[in-house]
Design a protein around this motif. Structure first.
Motif, PDB file in Angstrom:
ATOM      1  N   PHE A  12      16.624 -56.546   7.656  1.00  0.00           N
ATOM      2  CA  PHE A  12      16.144 -56.589   6.275  1.00  0.00           C
ATOM      3  C   PHE A  12      14.627 -56.695   6.312  1.00  0.00           C
ATOM      4  N   SER A  13      13.958 -55.855   5.551  1.00  0.00           N
ATOM      5  CA  SER A  13      12.510 -55.967   5.458  1.00  0.00           C
ATOM      6  C   SER A  13      12.145 -57.103   4.508  1.00  0.00           C
ATOM      7  N   ALA A  14      10.955 -57.669   4.726  1.00  0.00           N
ATOM      8  CA  ALA A  14      10.469 -58.724   3.827  1.00  0.00           C
ATOM      9  C   ALA A  14      10.289 -58.187   2.417  1.00  0.00           C
ATOM     10  N   GLU A  15       9.940 -56.892   2.305  1.00  0.00           N
ATOM     11  CA  GLU A  15       9.760 -56.296   0.986  1.00  0.00           C
ATOM     12  C   GLU A  15      11.089 -56.223   0.232  1.00  0.00           C
ATOM     13  N   LEU A  16      12.161 -55.887   0.934  1.00  0.00           N
ATOM     14  CA  LEU A  16      13.474 -55.806   0.296  1.00  0.00           C
ATOM     15  C   LEU A  16      13.923 -57.180  -0.202  1.00  0.00           C
ATOM     16  N   LEU A  17      13.732 -58.201   0.618  1.00  0.00           N
ATOM     17  CA  LEU A  17      14.116 -59.553   0.206  1.00  0.00           C
ATOM     18  C   LEU A  17      13.253 -60.029  -0.962  1.00  0.00           C
ATOM     19  N   SER A  18      11.962 -59.696  -0.937  1.00  0.00           N
ATOM     20  CA  SER A  18      11.071 -60.079  -2.042  1.00  0.00           C
ATOM     21  C   SER A  18      11.473 -59.378  -3.327  1.00  0.00           C
ATOM     22  N   ALA A  19      11.851 -58.098  -3.223  1.00  0.00           N
ATOM     23  CA  ALA A  19      12.287 -57.358  -4.410  1.00  0.00           C
ATOM     24  C   ALA A  19      13.564 -57.970  -4.969  1.00  0.00           C
ATOM     25  N   GLY A  20      14.476 -58.369  -4.082  1.00  0.00           N
ATOM     26  CA  GLY A  20      15.698 -59.012  -4.554  1.00  0.00           C
ATOM     27  C   GLY A  20      15.420 -60.321  -5.259  1.00  0.00           C
ATOM     28  N   LEU A  21      14.500 -61.119  -4.710  1.00  0.00           N
ATOM     29  CA  LEU A  21      14.138 -62.380  -5.348  1.00  0.00           C
ATOM     30  C   LEU A  21      13.502 -62.133  -6.707  1.00  0.00           C
TER      31      LEU A  21
END
Length: 397
Positions: free
Chosen positions: A109-118
């Protein structure tokens, strides 16, 4: 990656379209922090914080992936992660722009994907509470992020479905909130001392006619934050109970014979870390705190005084003061030229910090009653200016 936020912290894909923009077209300001995230809305000419969590307005910037693939955010993610650390991720904001992915349950998982989910979860949570989606978004970012990471941030906002979107540096948002509480004359200089959970930033700003402008080169410590104070206190508690742990045959995490991830004993140490964080927060207002120790068969406690915590945190605070003084020097100004030093970030609540800054710089210090919320409130106030500049779109069908 759209979904529907629920009170239990889950993000689920909806069966129907997202709720439409409310008729009054409120705007949303979001501070996706390294350790905590906050949101505030601009409505009826005023900024107001939104209660994202069950127990607090701010929520931990933590995501947990259940075995089913469902995403859980905030407080529930922390609770789930205690028992199942393989599925939890935190402090991923530090990794935005890092090509190496985080691995959760063996998947990348990219940090960008997790940030977008948050961010999507925050937006859906606010939409639930406010009765509709916001008309626009202002998203904060560290002042030292370069063009590449800012472009990634723009992509995160677009993934959340925002065409009307603006970004603002965190210290500028903090200064905007400060100026909304106290009159700041054009030309006045303020310093922002942002001691967050994962990073430290120091920025000098000058009040313009309409905006705050960064003066000189901001200074920062990307690998120093409140989590380092937490770690120092955790080690202090482990040293205090070390002999008892040995008598019970309990190894410490990361040591030979220590617990494996996913074990009950590992979860006990994870809970002890959280108890240390709570004790640190208690010591911001009390002279002493008690840390319960419940690891395996061991049942005891450690009493910690504020003086002991300040001794542990002293070298870290000294490093932040050097960074702040560096920012003042780079701005080409003298400490006496500063109207105030604004304390931002939850770690700024330690009484040690206010006294250290007064002693080092000899200037007034301003600490918001809720320093974890001030950046989000400044973002919402900034959004208020955008709301006046452009009319809100019509309600979605």
């Amino acid at each position: 990656m759209s979904g529907e936020a629920t009170g239990d912290g889950l993000l689920r894909r909806p069966d129907t379209g997202a709720p439409g923009v409310t008729e009054d077209g409120y705007w949303l300001g979001v501070d996706l922090g390294t350790t905590y995230s906050a949101a505030a809305v601009w409505r009826a000419g005023a900024a107001r914080i939104v209660g994202l969590g069950q127990r607090a307005n701010v929520v931990p910037s933590v995501v947990f992936i259940e075995p089913s693939g469902a995403l859980v955010f905030g407080e529930p993610a922390v609770l789930e992660g205690r028992a199942d650390p393989e599925g939890v991720a935190s402090q991923f904001k530090r990794r935005v722009g890092d090509p190496a992915p985080l691995r959760l349950r063996g998947a990348p998982f990219s940090a960008e994907l997790l940030s977008a989910g948050l961010l999507e979860w925050v937006v859906e949570r606010v939409s639930e509470l406010e009765g509709g989606r916001p008309a626009g978004l202002v998203l904060t970012h560290p002042v030292n992020w370069g063009p590449y990471r800012l472009e990634l941030l723009d992509g995160i906002a677009q993934d959340a479905g925002f065409d009307r979107y603006e970004r603002v540096a965190e210290p500028q948002a903090a200064a905007v909130h400060y100026a909304s509480q106290a009159r700041v004359e054009p030309g006045a200089l303020v310093a922002v001392y942002d001691f967050g959970g994962g990073t430290f930033d120091a920025t000098i700003l000058r009040k313009g006619d309409k905006h705050f402008e960064v003066v000189g080169q901001p200074a920062g410590l990307d690998s120093l934050g409140g989590v380092d104070v937490d770690a120092a206190l955790f080690d202090f508690v482990l040293d205090a109970v070390g002999p008892e742990l040995a008598r019970h045959g309990l190894g410490e995490p990361g040591q030979p014979g220590g617990p494996d991830e996913g074990s009950g004993l590992f979860a006990d140490f994870a809970r002890l870390r959280l108890d240390c964080v709570e004790a640190k927060e208690v010591l911001s207002s009390n002279a002493e705190a008690v840390v319960p120790v419940r690891v395996g068969t061991l049942r005891t406690s450690v009493r910690v005084t504020r003086a002991e915590l300040e001794s542990l945190a002293g070298p870290l605070v000294e490093a932040t003061l050097e960074s702040l003084q560096g920012a003042v020097h780079e701005a080409g100004v003298e400490p006496a030229d500063l109207r105030s030093v604004l304390l931002v970030g939850g770690s700024s609540r330690m009484p040690l910090i206010e006294g250290a800054i007064r002693s080092a710089l000899g200037v007034a210090v301003s600490l918001d009653a809720h320093p974890k919320e001030s950046v989000a409130l400044g973002a919402a106030t900034t959004a208020g200016g955008l709301a006046h500049a452009t009319p809100p779109p019509p309600p979605a069908p």
